[in-house]
Scaffold this motif. Structure first.
Motif, PDB file in Angstrom:
ATOM      1  N   ARG A 190       3.116  -2.496 -10.572  1.00  0.00           N
ATOM      2  CA  ARG A 190       1.729  -2.054 -10.733  1.00  0.00           C
ATOM      3  C   ARG A 190       0.793  -3.246 -10.897  1.00  0.00           C
ATOM      4  NH1 ARG A 190       1.437   3.416 -11.615  1.00  0.00           N
ATOM      5  NH2 ARG A 190       3.426   4.440 -12.009  1.00  0.00           N
TER       6      ARG A 190
ATOM      7  N   ASN B  69       3.891  -1.389  -4.484  1.00  0.00           N
ATOM      8  CA  ASN B  69       2.954  -0.890  -5.488  1.00  0.00           C
ATOM      9  C   ASN B  69       2.697   0.602  -5.260  1.00  0.00           C
ATOM     10  OD1 ASN B  69       0.814  -0.362  -7.245  1.00  0.00           O
ATOM     11  ND2 ASN B  69      -0.093  -2.383  -6.935  1.00  0.00           N
ATOM     12  N   PRO B  70       3.068   1.477  -6.210  1.00  0.00           N
ATOM     13  CA  PRO B  70       2.885   2.921  -6.016  1.00  0.00           C
ATOM     14  C   PRO B  70       1.427   3.344  -5.971  1.00  0.00           C
ATOM     15  CG  PRO B  70       3.527   2.471  -8.274  1.00  0.00           C
ATOM     16  CD  PRO B  70       3.648   1.172  -7.529  1.00  0.00           C
ATOM     17  N   LEU B  71       0.512   2.498  -6.456  1.00  0.00           N
ATOM     18  CA  LEU B  71      -0.906   2.840  -6.391  1.00  0.00           C
ATOM     19  C   LEU B  71      -1.380   2.935  -4.943  1.00  0.00           C
ATOM     20  CD1 LEU B  71      -2.332   0.653  -9.302  1.00  0.00           C
ATOM     21  CD2 LEU B  71      -1.597   3.044  -9.344  1.00  0.00           C
TER      22      LEU B  71
ATOM     23  N   ASP C 165       1.113   8.648  -7.632  1.00  0.00           N
ATOM     24  CA  ASP C 165       0.662   8.404  -9.001  1.00  0.00           C
ATOM     25  C   ASP C 165      -0.502   9.349  -9.308  1.00  0.00           C
ATOM     26  OD1 ASP C 165      -0.682   7.364 -11.294  1.00  0.00           O
ATOM     27  OD2 ASP C 165       0.249   5.416 -10.945  1.00  0.00           O
ATOM     28  N   ARG C 166      -0.362  10.187 -10.322  1.00  0.00           N
ATOM     29  CA  ARG C 166      -1.399  11.172 -10.643  1.00  0.00           C
ATOM     30  C   ARG C 166      -2.701  10.524 -11.102  1.00  0.00           C
ATOM     31  NH1 ARG C 166      -0.527  16.452 -11.623  1.00  0.00           N
ATOM     32  NH2 ARG C 166      -1.850  16.401 -13.476  1.00  0.00           N
ATOM     33  N   ASN C 167      -2.651   9.294 -11.602  1.00  0.00           N
ATOM     34  CA  ASN C 167      -3.879   8.605 -11.998  1.00  0.00           C
ATOM     35  C   ASN C 167      -4.769   8.319 -10.798  1.00  0.00           C
ATOM     36  OD1 ASN C 167      -3.299   8.505 -14.739  1.00  0.00           O
ATOM     37  ND2 ASN C 167      -2.104   6.632 -14.519  1.00  0.00           N
TER      38      ASN C 167
ATOM     39  N   TRP D 161       6.203  10.697  -3.405  1.00  0.00           N
ATOM     40  CA  TRP D 161       5.607  10.962  -4.717  1.00  0.00           C
ATOM     41  C   TRP D 161       4.396  10.058  -4.916  1.00  0.00           C
ATOM     42  CZ3 TRP D 161       7.228  14.397  -8.624  1.00  0.00           C
ATOM     43  CH2 TRP D 161       8.382  15.135  -8.313  1.00  0.00           C
TER      44      TRP D 161
END
Length: 240
Positions: free
Chosen positions: A37, A64-66, A164-166, A162
């Motif tokens: 992240r 980076n999952p963002l 990131d809910r943010n 999947w």
């Protein structure tokens, strides 16, 4: 029962194997995937980061999952292949410690259909410490990626990615909806695919924007409504 960890890393592993076969003739060794992240970093490669036994060592690729909530799937795939070229160079080429993205790395990128560019656009510098890329029209990467998006769900399940809910904040913007379908705009147009009615699609407000210097074309990533200047050119950077 859903297994998020297994689905998340299986998808990355399957994508790695797909591009390894299509772009690298299955030359690349297996790799350890991790997520990072770290701000303003899409991904990175580190050699020999992991070890299980005296003989069994693995390189690392971080993603980076963002990105998964902010960028189209094609950007995630470009980042993955970008790091795979670093891995290829470590095992089969001559990586440079000084410039990181050296001429050999850039030539390999072009061979597989990605053009290195410091700005991410045509005409950008092709070597340097920080480097982006764009898809070469009708190149190998474009061809095999279109094939990837047309595979059946039983091959590589892109729709199980999947997020990131943010980033999502409970809603899907159009690009994320396209990712869930496992398509990019040009492929969607060619196959006449449509978004399912069950998806709630909203444009939404971007959490971060890309700012570019009008002179040197260097880019940075930051919050909306920033007032920032390029120190090298003394020009005010513009939001894209």
């Amino acid at each position: 029962m859903k297994k998020p960890t297994q689905e998340f890393y299986t998808l990355l592993d399957n994508l790695y194997e797909y591009y390894n076969q299509k772009l690298f003739s299955n030359e690349l060794p297996a790799v350890m995937f991790v997520i990072t992240r770290k701000k303003n970093v899409f991904g990175y490669f580190i050699s020999k980061r992991w070890q299980q036994t005296q003989e069994l060592v693995s390189d690392e690729i971080a993603i980076n999952p963002l990105m998964f909530g902010s960028y189209p799937m094609i950007e995630i795939l470009k980042t993955l292949v970008h790091e795979m070229v670093h891995l290829w160079q470590y095992h089969f080429g001559e990586p440079s410690q000084r410039t990181y993205h050296n001429a050999q790395w850039g030539e390999k990128m072009q061979d597989i259909g990605l053009m290195p560019s410091a700005t991410g656009e045509v005409g950008g510098k092709k070597t340097g410490q920080q480097m982006m890329e764009y898809v070469i029209p009708n190149g190998v990467f474009e061809s095999v990626t279109k094939e990837l998006f047309q595979l059946s769900e039983t091959d590589i399940e892109l729709n199980k990615i999947w997020f990131d809910r943010n980033i999502l904040k409970g809603k899907l913007n159009p690009e994320i909806a396209q990712i869930l379908l496992g398509i990019v705009p040009e492929v969607a147009a060619a196959s006449n695919m449509e978004l399912p009615n069950a998806l709630e699609v909203t444009q939404g407000k971007k959490n971060k924007l890309t700012y570019i210097c009008p002179s040197c074309k260097i880019r940075v990533w930051g919050k909306p409504e920033l007032n920032i200047n390029c120190n090298d050119c003394t020009e005010q950077m513009q939001a894209m």
